[in-house]
Scaffold this motif. Structure first.
Motif, PDB file in Angstrom:
ATOM      1  N   MET A 231      15.731   4.079  -8.828  1.00  0.00           N
ATOM      2  CA  MET A 231      14.537   3.897  -8.012  1.00  0.00           C
ATOM      3  C   MET A 231      13.974   5.257  -7.600  1.00  0.00           C
ATOM      4  SD  MET A 231      14.150   1.451  -4.755  1.00  0.00           S
ATOM      5  CE  MET A 231      12.613   1.272  -3.968  1.00  0.00           C
ATOM      6  N   THR A 232      12.668   5.367  -7.650  1.00  0.00           N
ATOM      7  CA  THR A 232      11.989   6.615  -7.335  1.00  0.00           C
ATOM      8  C   THR A 232      11.711   6.704  -5.839  1.00  0.00           C
ATOM      9  OG1 THR A 232      10.927   6.584  -9.502  1.00  0.00           O
ATOM     10  CG2 THR A 232       9.939   7.992  -7.827  1.00  0.00           C
ATOM     11  N   THR A 233      12.035   7.844  -5.264  1.00  0.00           N
ATOM     12  CA  THR A 233      11.719   8.090  -3.860  1.00  0.00           C
ATOM     13  C   THR A 233      10.261   8.488  -3.745  1.00  0.00           C
ATOM     14  OG1 THR A 233      13.963   8.829  -3.400  1.00  0.00           O
ATOM     15  CG2 THR A 233      12.261   9.517  -1.849  1.00  0.00           C
ATOM     16  N   ILE A 234       9.532   7.810  -2.862  1.00  0.00           N
ATOM     17  CA  ILE A 234       8.127   8.127  -2.632  1.00  0.00           C
ATOM     18  C   ILE A 234       8.036   9.025  -1.400  1.00  0.00           C
ATOM     19  CG2 ILE A 234       5.863   7.172  -2.065  1.00  0.00           C
ATOM     20  CD1 ILE A 234       6.783   4.631  -3.622  1.00  0.00           C
ATOM     21  N   ASP A 235       7.490  10.220  -1.593  1.00  0.00           N
ATOM     22  CA  ASP A 235       7.423  11.211  -0.518  1.00  0.00           C
ATOM     23  C   ASP A 235       6.143  11.102   0.308  1.00  0.00           C
ATOM     24  OD1 ASP A 235       9.929  12.776  -1.133  1.00  0.00           O
ATOM     25  OD2 ASP A 235       8.886  12.892  -3.062  1.00  0.00           O
ATOM     26  N   ALA A 236       5.087  10.562  -0.288  1.00  0.00           N
ATOM     27  CA  ALA A 236       3.814  10.408   0.425  1.00  0.00           C
ATOM     28  C   ALA A 236       3.030   9.276  -0.223  1.00  0.00           C
ATOM     29  CB  ALA A 236       3.008  11.706   0.372  1.00  0.00           C
ATOM     30  N   GLU A 237       2.147   8.667   0.574  1.00  0.00           N
ATOM     31  CA  GLU A 237       1.329   7.582   0.052  1.00  0.00           C
ATOM     32  C   GLU A 237      -0.118   7.811   0.454  1.00  0.00           C
ATOM     33  OE1 GLU A 237       2.687   3.372  -0.202  1.00  0.00           O
ATOM     34  OE2 GLU A 237       1.114   3.075   1.291  1.00  0.00           O
ATOM     35  N   LEU A 238      -1.019   7.453  -0.456  1.00  0.00           N
ATOM     36  CA  LEU A 238      -2.445   7.632  -0.247  1.00  0.00           C
ATOM     37  C   LEU A 238      -3.157   6.354  -0.662  1.00  0.00           C
ATOM     38  CD1 LEU A 238      -4.892   9.535   0.295  1.00  0.00           C
ATOM     39  CD2 LEU A 238      -4.752  10.181  -2.119  1.00  0.00           C
ATOM     40  N   ASP A 239      -3.894   5.757   0.258  1.00  0.00           N
ATOM     41  CA  ASP A 239      -4.641   4.542  -0.040  1.00  0.00           C
ATOM     42  C   ASP A 239      -6.117   4.909  -0.190  1.00  0.00           C
ATOM     43  OD1 ASP A 239      -5.818   2.061  -0.258  1.00  0.00           O
ATOM     44  OD2 ASP A 239      -4.800   1.205   1.477  1.00  0.00           O
ATOM     45  N   THR A 240      -6.617   4.800  -1.430  1.00  0.00           N
ATOM     46  CA  THR A 240      -8.018   5.117  -1.698  1.00  0.00           C
ATOM     47  C   THR A 240      -8.821   3.847  -2.005  1.00  0.00           C
ATOM     48  OG1 THR A 240      -7.677   5.479  -4.072  1.00  0.00           O
ATOM     49  CG2 THR A 240      -7.361   7.384  -2.600  1.00  0.00           C
ATOM     50  N   SER A 241      -8.324   2.712  -1.582  1.00  0.00           N
ATOM     51  CA  SER A 241      -9.023   1.444  -1.817  1.00  0.00           C
ATOM     52  C   SER A 241     -10.448   1.513  -1.290  1.00  0.00           C
ATOM     53  CB  SER A 241      -8.282   0.300  -1.126  1.00  0.00           C
ATOM     54  OG  SER A 241      -6.983   0.169  -1.650  1.00  0.00           O
ATOM     55  N   GLY A 242     -11.372   0.998  -2.082  1.00  0.00           N
ATOM     56  CA  GLY A 242     -12.772   0.993  -1.684  1.00  0.00           C
ATOM     57  C   GLY A 242     -13.541   2.236  -2.093  1.00  0.00           C
ATOM     58  N   LEU A 243     -12.829   3.255  -2.567  1.00  0.00           N
ATOM     59  CA  LEU A 243     -13.487   4.492  -2.990  1.00  0.00           C
ATOM     60  C   LEU A 243     -13.701   4.487  -4.498  1.00  0.00           C
ATOM     61  CD1 LEU A 243     -11.484   7.105  -0.889  1.00  0.00           C
ATOM     62  CD2 LEU A 243     -13.678   6.039  -0.339  1.00  0.00           C
ATOM     63  N   SER A 244     -14.818   5.045  -4.923  1.00  0.00           N
ATOM     64  CA  SER A 244     -15.134   5.126  -6.345  1.00  0.00           C
ATOM     65  C   SER A 244     -14.871   6.530  -6.866  1.00  0.00           C
ATOM     66  CB  SER A 244     -16.605   4.764  -6.572  1.00  0.00           C
ATOM     67  OG  SER A 244     -16.843   3.436  -6.176  1.00  0.00           O
ATOM     68  N   CYS A 245     -14.748   6.624  -8.167  1.00  0.00           N
ATOM     69  CA  CYS A 245     -14.559   7.882  -8.855  1.00  0.00           C
ATOM     70  C   CYS A 245     -15.668   8.847  -8.431  1.00  0.00           C
ATOM     71  CB  CYS A 245     -14.605   7.630 -10.352  1.00  0.00           C
ATOM     72  SG  CYS A 245     -14.462   9.094 -11.355  1.00  0.00           S
ATOM     73  N   PRO A 246     -15.376  10.082  -8.161  1.00  0.00           N
ATOM     74  CA  PRO A 246     -14.115  10.792  -8.333  1.00  0.00           C
ATOM     75  C   PRO A 246     -13.280  10.909  -7.051  1.00  0.00           C
ATOM     76  CG  PRO A 246     -15.812  12.416  -7.960  1.00  0.00           C
ATOM     77  CD  PRO A 246     -16.477  11.041  -7.877  1.00  0.00           C
ATOM     78  N   LEU A 247     -13.644  10.190  -6.003  1.00  0.00           N
ATOM     79  CA  LEU A 247     -12.955  10.377  -4.726  1.00  0.00           C
ATOM     80  C   LEU A 247     -11.444  10.112  -4.772  1.00  0.00           C
ATOM     81  CD1 LEU A 247     -15.627   9.097  -2.202  1.00  0.00           C
ATOM     82  CD2 LEU A 247     -14.890  11.438  -2.606  1.00  0.00           C
ATOM     83  N   PRO A 248     -10.952   9.076  -5.464  1.00  0.00           N
ATOM     84  CA  PRO A 248      -9.485   8.902  -5.510  1.00  0.00           C
ATOM     85  C   PRO A 248      -8.761  10.126  -6.093  1.00  0.00           C
ATOM     86  CG  PRO A 248     -10.544   6.862  -6.140  1.00  0.00           C
ATOM     87  CD  PRO A 248     -11.633   7.907  -6.058  1.00  0.00           C
ATOM     88  N   ILE A 249      -9.341  10.718  -7.124  1.00  0.00           N
ATOM     89  CA  ILE A 249      -8.726  11.903  -7.742  1.00  0.00           C
ATOM     90  C   ILE A 249      -8.777  13.089  -6.784  1.00  0.00           C
ATOM     91  CG2 ILE A 249      -9.002  13.633  -9.580  1.00  0.00           C
ATOM     92  CD1 ILE A 249      -7.720  11.068 -10.594  1.00  0.00           C
ATOM     93  N   LEU A 250      -9.917  13.304  -6.154  1.00  0.00           N
ATOM     94  CA  LEU A 250     -10.046  14.437  -5.235  1.00  0.00           C
ATOM     95  C   LEU A 250      -9.079  14.315  -4.060  1.00  0.00           C
ATOM     96  CD1 LEU A 250     -13.936  14.822  -5.211  1.00  0.00           C
ATOM     97  CD2 LEU A 250     -12.253  16.249  -6.408  1.00  0.00           C
ATOM     98  N   LYS A 251      -8.939  13.116  -3.529  1.00  0.00           N
ATOM     99  CA  LYS A 251      -8.018  12.910  -2.411  1.00  0.00           C
ATOM    100  C   LYS A 251      -6.566  13.060  -2.870  1.00  0.00           C
ATOM    101  CE  LYS A 251     -10.960  10.253   0.648  1.00  0.00           C
ATOM    102  NZ  LYS A 251     -10.847  11.099   1.819  1.00  0.00           N
ATOM    103  N   ALA A 252      -6.259  12.605  -4.081  1.00  0.00           N
ATOM    104  CA  ALA A 252      -4.912  12.761  -4.617  1.00  0.00           C
ATOM    105  C   ALA A 252      -4.586  14.239  -4.839  1.00  0.00           C
ATOM    106  CB  ALA A 252      -4.762  11.987  -5.928  1.00  0.00           C
ATOM    107  N   LYS A 253      -5.554  14.980  -5.331  1.00  0.00           N
ATOM    108  CA  LYS A 253      -5.351  16.423  -5.551  1.00  0.00           C
ATOM    109  C   LYS A 253      -5.021  17.121  -4.238  1.00  0.00           C
ATOM    110  CE  LYS A 253      -7.532  20.391  -7.742  1.00  0.00           C
ATOM    111  NZ  LYS A 253      -8.698  20.888  -8.472  1.00  0.00           N
ATOM    112  N   LYS A 254      -5.737  16.762  -3.186  1.00  0.00           N
ATOM    113  CA  LYS A 254      -5.497  17.350  -1.866  1.00  0.00           C
ATOM    114  C   LYS A 254      -4.120  16.939  -1.338  1.00  0.00           C
ATOM    115  CE  LYS A 254      -7.552  17.826   2.696  1.00  0.00           C
ATOM    116  NZ  LYS A 254      -8.670  17.490   3.569  1.00  0.00           N
ATOM    117  N   ALA A 255      -3.761  15.672  -1.514  1.00  0.00           N
ATOM    118  CA  ALA A 255      -2.458  15.200  -1.046  1.00  0.00           C
ATOM    119  C   ALA A 255      -1.322  15.878  -1.804  1.00  0.00           C
ATOM    120  CB  ALA A 255      -2.365  13.687  -1.190  1.00  0.00           C
ATOM    121  N   LEU A 256      -1.489  16.056  -3.104  1.00  0.00           N
ATOM    122  CA  LEU A 256      -0.452  16.726  -3.902  1.00  0.00           C
ATOM    123  C   LEU A 256      -0.286  18.177  -3.486  1.00  0.00           C
ATOM    124  CD1 LEU A 256      -1.237  15.188  -7.387  1.00  0.00           C
ATOM    125  CD2 LEU A 256       0.971  15.034  -6.207  1.00  0.00           C
TER     126      LEU A 256
END
Length: 78
Positions: free
Chosen positions: A1-26
């Motif tokens: 099982m993979t340990t999840i260190d952080a979670e990001l919910d981008t529901s309701g957002l359209s491209c490219p916002l999920p990627i941009l928010k993921a980049k910032k979170a990473l």
């Protein structure tokens, strides 16, 4: 099982916002840590595949469940 260190919910957002928010979170994680992203935009499947390849992150999982898309990204080792 993979340990999840952080979670990001981008529901309701359209491209490219999920990627941009993921980049910032990473950026806030250490190499090897895992980010789980939840998205509702069907385009995010292709976007996250491309993003992980271009940035050197590992896409551990990409799945759809009840109209939501779930991605596990392991940050590249710096």
């Amino acid at each position: 099982m993979t340990t999840i260190d952080a979670e990001l919910d981008t529901s309701g957002l359209s491209c490219p916002l999920p990627i941009l928010k993921a980049k910032k979170a990473l950026a806030g994680l250490r190499g090897g840590q895992v980010l789980r992203v939840i998205a509702s935009d069907p385009e995010s499947v292709r976007d996250f595949e491309t993003f992980s390849q271009q940035m050197g992150h590992v896409l551990l999982e990409a799945r759809e469940e009840l109209g939501q898309f779930y991605f596990l990204l392991r940050k590249r080792e710096d």
